[in-house]
Design a protein around this motif. Structure first.
Motif, PDB file in Angstrom:
ATOM      1  N   LYS A  13      36.185  30.844  43.467  1.00  0.00           N
ATOM      2  CA  LYS A  13      37.300  31.745  43.764  1.00  0.00           C
ATOM      3  C   LYS A  13      38.316  31.054  44.684  1.00  0.00           C
ATOM      4  O   LYS A  13      39.525  31.125  44.463  1.00  0.00           O
ATOM      5  N   ARG A  19      45.669  46.453  44.195  1.00  0.00           N
ATOM      6  CA  ARG A  19      44.469  45.802  43.662  1.00  0.00           C
ATOM      7  C   ARG A  19      44.453  45.809  42.143  1.00  0.00           C
ATOM      8  O   ARG A  19      43.962  44.867  41.513  1.00  0.00           O
ATOM      9  N   VAL A  57      46.617  42.828  41.101  1.00  0.00           N
ATOM     10  CA  VAL A  57      46.022  41.520  41.382  1.00  0.00           C
ATOM     11  C   VAL A  57      44.746  41.306  40.573  1.00  0.00           C
ATOM     12  O   VAL A  57      44.546  40.246  39.978  1.00  0.00           O
ATOM     13  N   GLU A  58      43.878  42.314  40.569  1.00  0.00           N
ATOM     14  CA  GLU A  58      42.539  42.111  40.005  1.00  0.00           C
ATOM     15  C   GLU A  58      42.485  42.376  38.503  1.00  0.00           C
ATOM     16  O   GLU A  58      41.725  41.727  37.800  1.00  0.00           O
ATOM     17  N   GLU A  62      45.346  39.004  37.584  1.00  0.00           N
ATOM     18  CA  GLU A  62      44.123  38.240  37.876  1.00  0.00           C
ATOM     19  C   GLU A  62      44.408  36.962  38.659  1.00  0.00           C
ATOM     20  O   GLU A  62      43.846  35.889  38.374  1.00  0.00           O
ATOM     21  N   PRO A  99      43.120  39.125  45.648  1.00  0.00           N
ATOM     22  CA  PRO A  99      41.990  39.827  45.013  1.00  0.00           C
ATOM     23  C   PRO A  99      40.929  40.212  46.042  1.00  0.00           C
ATOM     24  O   PRO A  99      40.587  39.414  46.915  1.00  0.00           O
TER      25      PRO A  99
END
Ligand code: 4AD
Ligand code: MG
Length: 484
Positions: free
Chosen positions: A308, A357, A360-361, A365, A403
């Motif tokens: 990550k 979120r 972003v997630e 991504e 993230p």
């Protein structure tokens, strides 16, 4: 005789030279093997003693959590799991630890819940997890100073006690030395802060930004790195009442330069941690893998920790305007299926962490920088853009979204035009008497400039993979809790 740190010894070559190691016992097996830790690394050194050479009395004091000094020579290890070990000739007990008492604390060698560890915050740094987190925190802090120093920034020590409630960033903690039971009163029966220590109401700062701006106008590029205080009653895993913030401020820099700086800075400190905290990050990665096993699939981390962090280094942060983001959110599945707690209907809505979120997630991504927010949801000092084709007003604000974290940093290009700034302050009811000095900046050589604030604990959360901000600062202050 040399006194050596375990981190160096574990890398050293075997040698006949006598050395002494001081640390705390992590385990003692078979009256023979001491696993010793001195805080210099997550790894213990194995010290091997010959029980027949020592009194029973001494052996009985080599207990978990006791402090000992072990003298001997570094030899190649006969056993598995370590390259070298200390062949001990002498053990000295520096500080005993009664096993019965230790058993009642988090020092006892078994798995403890993070909540339990928080209740014993004075001991938790002696666990593997917190040792790792706090070493990473310290290295990141160093990397912050190193980065700005290399880039020619000067650190500005902005005040912690402030007389102005200007930023509007959050509720402030009031500071007073008046007798709370019997404060002096004005003729109107109000508390007379004129008689208080500073001769006026004063607070703990919520941000050093405004003062840092004045310093950027003299030193060119500055940054602050200090504690900030917010009395907001947000009991979340991302909010603290006392947190550390890094606030760079750069003269002659517009919002694009500000975004570049934010991205470069974050990547630099993450890279630095990867290089200098490899063992701790490896340990924390494994910790997360174990933690994830207890969780349902959907809540598990999509990537191992190191991967990550490397992902963030390798990829550009996606830069998206607020207006584009609103379109994406309005048409998103959770919005259409009414899964968001706050549904996005109109342009102008403030974004909640669920929206950040999602972007972003789920959608991009990758880290995202949102910019050009509606004027009405942002602070007075942000530079006003020209109206768009639909007559909407935005400011040159940016938020960096990460993230698992949401907002990690927020900043803007500043309103450098005196008249526009004054008009906005008037409209928002910010009194000139409070901020005359801030307005002065726009009278004497005003220039385009920009800056941002990054929440240090949110950065530490990201790099360590810890899920709660209370577990990345030594003594967390949150609503209802100022223990220790
Ligand atoms: O977005 P904020 O409120 O911005 C400012 O304070 C500006 N003066 C910054 C600037 O332009 N110089 O706070 C900045 C960052 C947030 O993005 C978040 O990471 C962190 O500070 N933060 C908190 N961290 C922990 N606990 C809290 N209660 C926080 N509030 C903000
Ligand atoms: Mg913000």
């Amino acid at each position: 005789m040399q006194d050596r740190k375990i981190v160096a010894l574990l890398e050293a070559q075997p040698s006949m030279q006598e050395i002494t190691v001081r640390g705390w016992v992590r385990s003692f097996r078979n009256d023979r093997f001491i696993a010793l830790n001195d805080g210099s690394t997550i790894n213990n050194i194995q010290c091997v003693i010959e029980p027949e050479n020592h009194d029973r009395d001494l052996l009985d004091q080599i207990n978990v959590a006791a402090a000992v000094a072990v003298t001997g020579t570094l030899v190649e290890s006969q056993g598995k799991g370590q390259r070298v070990e200390l062949q001990a000739t002498k053990v000295e007990i520096l500080g005993t630890a009664d096993p019965e008492d230790v058993a009642k604390t988090i020092l006892s060698p078994k798995r403890h819940k993070l909540d339990t560890l928080r209740e014993q915050a004075h001991l938790r740094v002696r666990t593997n997890t917190f040792g790792a987190v706090m070493r990473v925190r310290a290295i990141l802090s160093y990397a912050v100073h190193k980065y700005f120093n290399e880039k020619g920034f000067y650190q500005a020590h902005t005040p912690i006690i402030t007389g102005s409630d200007a930023e509007g960033a959050g509720e402030m903690f009031r500071l007073s030395t008046l007798d709370p039971k019997n404060p002096p009163l004005t003729d109107d029966g109000e508390i007379d802060y004129g008689k208080d220590f500073f001769g006026k109401e004063s607070n703990l700062t919520v941000s050093g930004q405004l003062e840092a701006e004045t310093y950027a106008m003299g030193l060119g590029q500055v940054y602050t790195f200090g504690p900030t205080f917010r009395a907001e009653n947000s009991n979340t895993s991302r909010h603290l009442a006392e947190f550390w913030m890094i606030e760079p401020e750069v003269a002659f820099a517009d919002l694009d330069a500000n975004m570049d700086l934010g991205e470069d800075f974050i990547k630099y400190v993450i890279q630095y941690a990867l290089e200098h905290c490899a063992d701790d990050i490896a340990f924390l990665e494994q910790r997360l893998v174990n933690e994830d096993k207890q969780k349902p699939q959907a809540d598990r981390s999509p990537m191992p920790l190191r991967e990550k962090l490397e992902f963030v280094l390798k990829n550009n942060f996606k830069r998206v305007s607020y207006t584009e983001a609103i379109d994406i959110l309005r048409n998103s599945k959770p919005n259409k299926k009414k899964k968001f707690q706050y549904l996005i209907e109109e342009w102008g809505a403030d974004l909640q962490s669920e929206h950040e979120r999602y972007l972003v997630e789920k959608h991009f991504e990758c880290p995202v920088i949102l910019f050009d927010y509606p004027k009405n949801i942002k602070a007075f000092y942000m530079r006003l853009n020209d109206k768009d084709d639909q007559g909407r007003e935005t400011v040159r604000a940016m938020d960096i979204l990460f993230p698992g974290i949401g907002e990690i940093a927020g900043g803007s290009q500043r309103e450098e035009r005196y008249d526009v700034l004054k008009e906005k302050m008037d409209a928002m009811g910010i009194p000139e008497e409070e901020l005359w000095w801030y307005l002065d900046m726009r009278r004497f050589g005003s220039v385009v400039h920009s800056g941002f604030g990054l929440g240090f604990e949110r950065l530490v959360m990201f790099v360590t993979g810890m899920g709660n901000v209370r577990d990345v600062i030594p003594y967390p202050r949150t609503p209802g809790n100022a223990a220790f």
